[in-house]
Design an enzyme around this catalytic site. Structure first.
Site, PDB file in Angstrom:
ATOM      1  N   TYR A   1       0.816  -1.207   0.000  1.00  0.00           N
ATOM      2  CA  TYR A   1       0.000   0.000   0.000  1.00  0.00           C
ATOM      3  C   TYR A   1       0.852   1.261   0.000  1.00  0.00           C
ATOM      4  O   TYR A   1       0.436   2.299  -0.505  1.00  0.00           O
ATOM      5  CB  TYR A   1      -0.897   0.040   1.242  1.00  0.00           C
ATOM      6  CG  TYR A   1      -2.246  -0.601   1.071  1.00  0.00           C
ATOM      7  CD1 TYR A   1      -2.363  -1.947   0.737  1.00  0.00           C
ATOM      8  CD2 TYR A   1      -3.410   0.122   1.251  1.00  0.00           C
ATOM      9  CE1 TYR A   1      -3.607  -2.535   0.604  1.00  0.00           C
ATOM     10  CE2 TYR A   1      -4.655  -0.460   1.122  1.00  0.00           C
ATOM     11  CZ  TYR A   1      -4.741  -1.782   0.797  1.00  0.00           C
ATOM     12  OH  TYR A   1      -5.971  -2.358   0.662  1.00  0.00           O
TER      13      TYR A   1
ATOM     14  N   LYS B   1       2.802 -15.230   2.718  1.00  0.00           N
ATOM     15  CA  LYS B   1       2.972 -16.007   1.482  1.00  0.00           C
ATOM     16  C   LYS B   1       4.474 -16.323   1.379  1.00  0.00           C
ATOM     17  O   LYS B   1       5.152 -15.996   0.399  1.00  0.00           O
ATOM     18  CB  LYS B   1       2.452 -15.188   0.283  1.00  0.00           C
ATOM     19  CG  LYS B   1       2.380 -15.944  -1.029  1.00  0.00           C
ATOM     20  CD  LYS B   1       1.357 -17.075  -1.056  1.00  0.00           C
ATOM     21  CE  LYS B   1       1.443 -17.844  -2.368  1.00  0.00           C
ATOM     22  NZ  LYS B   1       0.613 -19.081  -2.359  1.00  0.00           N
TER      23      LYS B   1
ATOM     24  N   ASP C   1      -3.391 -18.058   0.852  1.00  0.00           N
ATOM     25  CA  ASP C   1      -4.376 -18.792   0.040  1.00  0.00           C
ATOM     26  C   ASP C   1      -5.088 -19.841   0.898  1.00  0.00           C
ATOM     27  O   ASP C   1      -6.306 -19.999   0.852  1.00  0.00           O
ATOM     28  CB  ASP C   1      -3.733 -19.410  -1.211  1.00  0.00           C
ATOM     29  CG  ASP C   1      -2.443 -20.159  -0.936  1.00  0.00           C
ATOM     30  OD1 ASP C   1      -1.911 -20.084   0.198  1.00  0.00           O
ATOM     31  OD2 ASP C   1      -1.942 -20.841  -1.861  1.00  0.00           O
TER      32      ASP C   1
ATOM     33  N   ASP D   1      -6.533  -6.620   4.151  1.00  0.00           N
ATOM     34  CA  ASP D   1      -7.637  -5.973   3.450  1.00  0.00           C
ATOM     35  C   ASP D   1      -8.557  -7.031   2.848  1.00  0.00           C
ATOM     36  O   ASP D   1      -9.775  -6.996   3.015  1.00  0.00           O
ATOM     37  CB  ASP D   1      -7.084  -5.059   2.350  1.00  0.00           C
ATOM     38  CG  ASP D   1      -8.197  -4.390   1.562  1.00  0.00           C
ATOM     39  OD1 ASP D   1      -9.126  -3.856   2.208  1.00  0.00           O
ATOM     40  OD2 ASP D   1      -8.148  -4.413   0.322  1.00  0.00           O
TER      41      ASP D   1
ATOM     42  N   ASP E   1     -12.610  -8.519   4.416  1.00  0.00           N
ATOM     43  CA  ASP E   1     -13.910  -8.547   3.717  1.00  0.00           C
ATOM     44  C   ASP E   1     -14.489  -9.960   3.745  1.00  0.00           C
ATOM     45  O   ASP E   1     -15.691 -10.151   3.925  1.00  0.00           O
ATOM     46  CB  ASP E   1     -13.770  -8.089   2.254  1.00  0.00           C
ATOM     47  CG  ASP E   1     -13.931  -6.579   2.100  1.00  0.00           C
ATOM     48  OD1 ASP E   1     -13.557  -5.855   3.041  1.00  0.00           O
ATOM     49  OD2 ASP E   1     -14.417  -6.131   1.046  1.00  0.00           O
TER      50      ASP E   1
HETATM   51  C1  IPM Z   1     -10.372  -0.816   3.959  1.00  0.00           C
HETATM   52  C2  IPM Z   1     -10.614  -0.188   2.621  1.00  0.00           C
HETATM   53  C3  IPM Z   1      -9.423   0.703   2.289  1.00  0.00           C
HETATM   54  C4  IPM Z   1      -8.197  -0.176   2.248  1.00  0.00           C
HETATM   55  C5  IPM Z   1      -9.553   1.498   0.987  1.00  0.00           C
HETATM   56  C6  IPM Z   1     -10.798   2.370   0.996  1.00  0.00           C
HETATM   57  C7  IPM Z   1      -8.332   2.322   0.707  1.00  0.00           C
HETATM   58  O1  IPM Z   1     -10.818  -1.169   1.661  1.00  0.00           O
HETATM   59  O2  IPM Z   1     -10.205  -0.072   4.952  1.00  0.00           O
HETATM   60  O3  IPM Z   1     -10.382  -2.045   4.052  1.00  0.00           O
HETATM   61  O4  IPM Z   1      -7.929  -0.834   1.240  1.00  0.00           O
HETATM   62  O5  IPM Z   1      -7.490  -0.224   3.263  1.00  0.00           O
HETATM   63 MG    MG Z   2     -10.961  -3.144   2.434  1.00  0.00          MG
END
Ligand code: IPM
Ligand code: MG
Length: 356
Positions: free
Chosen positions: A141, A191, A223, A247, A251
């Site tokens: 990042y 990884k 993975d 990240d 999710d």
């Molecule tokens: C998160 C979001 C952010 C990230 C984006 C909006 C830059 O997806 O906080 O998970 O990738 O960190």
């Molecule tokens: Mg995110």
């Protein structure tokens, strides 16, 4: 006691969910004899529109001297075409960096009332209760990058993944301390079979494991972790991983728990901590007053506990969310037939009522 909190609404549903959370926090902190002074500052797309940049220095300065920052969400299709150097997302990344927020805590747990909302079978998710400890100011990042240059088949772009020992050591410390207050298990995700940065990650993790014999460590490739999260999510206690892997896995963790709309997060480090839901700005439903405010409300509960010295407020908010869900209140994203469908306002009112 008086506390100063910077509220950054951001874009899309940001304003709706942050104002909902503010009402809830204002009521709850009275339990701990705290009064909050809110200051609104801009970041993301709304700052691009106002100041021509996603993260004005005035916002950074205000955050630096505050007790905490509560953020909604940034970004949206309106700013998709802007120069990558000033994309709305730069606001979040810039804030993380400016405030030294090297660690992102994302607790993933199942609300009993939402157990059958998970795409996984109920028996797989009933024991889910883990925390993702995501490294937040390093890795790909923040590495060097080259935006696409060149022509035709030779057009090229790249992003560099870098980790220093000190970055891995400090995130491991957070993971270990978090595990010590929980079930005592850390899963370090990398990884290392391919990436040099991951081999250093694993080496440091193993050193920390040796130095902390009361914590059980295991090491998984990313993975495999992605797969384990859907076949046996109950095995995890604390997952510690890099910025990019965290990240992605968070999710996945969020939907395992039933809804992206409910997951809170805290970004902590050397400066003022920042609290935000893990979901995005949902431009498709922005302005309609129907967004689910619970992820932001639960982020605000984390803020009460970790930054505002208001543990009773935190507990009261979390209990109210639990009770309101059990009572059947549902925003559209988590609505099922037979439940009480409410909009953002209705959900907020319900939470306020349940805060005793
Ligand atoms: C998160 C979001 C952010 C990230 C984006 C909006 C830059 O997806 O906080 O998970 O990738 O960190
Ligand atoms: Mg995110």
């Amino acid at each position: 006691m008086e506390k100063r909190v910077v509220a950054i609404n951001g874009d899309g549903i940001g304003r709706e969910i942050v104002s909902a959370a503010r009402r809830v926090v204002d009521k709850a902190v009275a339990k701990d004899n705290i009064v909050i002074h809110w200051a609104e500052h801009k970041a993301g797309g709304e700052a691009i529109d106002t100041y021509g940049e996603p993260l004005p220095q005035s916002t950074i300065d205000a955050c630096k001297v505050a007790d905490a920052v509560l953020l909604g969400a940034v970004g949206g299709p309106k700013w998709d075409a802007v120069n990558p150097a000033i994309r709305p997302e730069k606001a979040i990344l810039g804030l993380r960096k400016a405030l030294g927020l090297f660690c992102n805590l994302r607790p993933v747990r199942i609300f009993k009332a939402l157990q059958d909302y998970s795409p996984l079978k109920p028996e797989l998710v009933q024991d889910v209760d883990f925390v993702i400890v995501r490294e937040l100011t390093g890795g790909i990042y923040f590495g060097e990058r080259l935006e696409a240059t060149g022509e035709g088949a030779d057009e090229v772009a790249w992003d560099k993944e870098t980790y220093h020992r000190y970055e891995i050591e400090r995130i491991m410390e957070v993971a270990i301390n978090t595990a010590k207050q929980r079930k005592g298990k850390v899963t370090s995700v990398d990884k290392a079979n391919v990436l040099a940065s991951s081999r250093l990650w694993r080496k440091v993790a193993q050193e920390k494991a040796t130095a902390n014999p009361t914590v059980a460590f295991d090491y998984l490739y990313v993975d495999n972790t992605a797969m384990q999260l859907v076949v046996n999510p109950g095995q995890f206690d604390v997952i510690v991983t890099t910025n990019l892997f965290g990240d992605i896995l968070s999710d996945e963790g969020a939907v395992v728990s039933g809804s992206l709309g409910l997951l809170p997060s805290a970004s902590i480090g050397t400066g003022t901590a920042l609290y935000e839901p893990i979901h995005g700005s949902a431009p498709d439903i922005a302005g309609q007053g129907i967004a689910n405010p619970l992820g932001t409300i639960l982020s605000a509960a984390m803020m009460c506990r970790h930054s505002l010295e208001a543990p009773n407020a935190a507990a009261a908010i979390e209990k109210a969310v639990e009770d309101v869900l059990a009572a059947g209140y549902r925003t559209g994203d988590i609505y099922k037939a037979g439940m009480k469908k409410v909009n953002t306002e209705g959900m907020t009112e319900a939470i306020l009522q349940y805060i005793k």
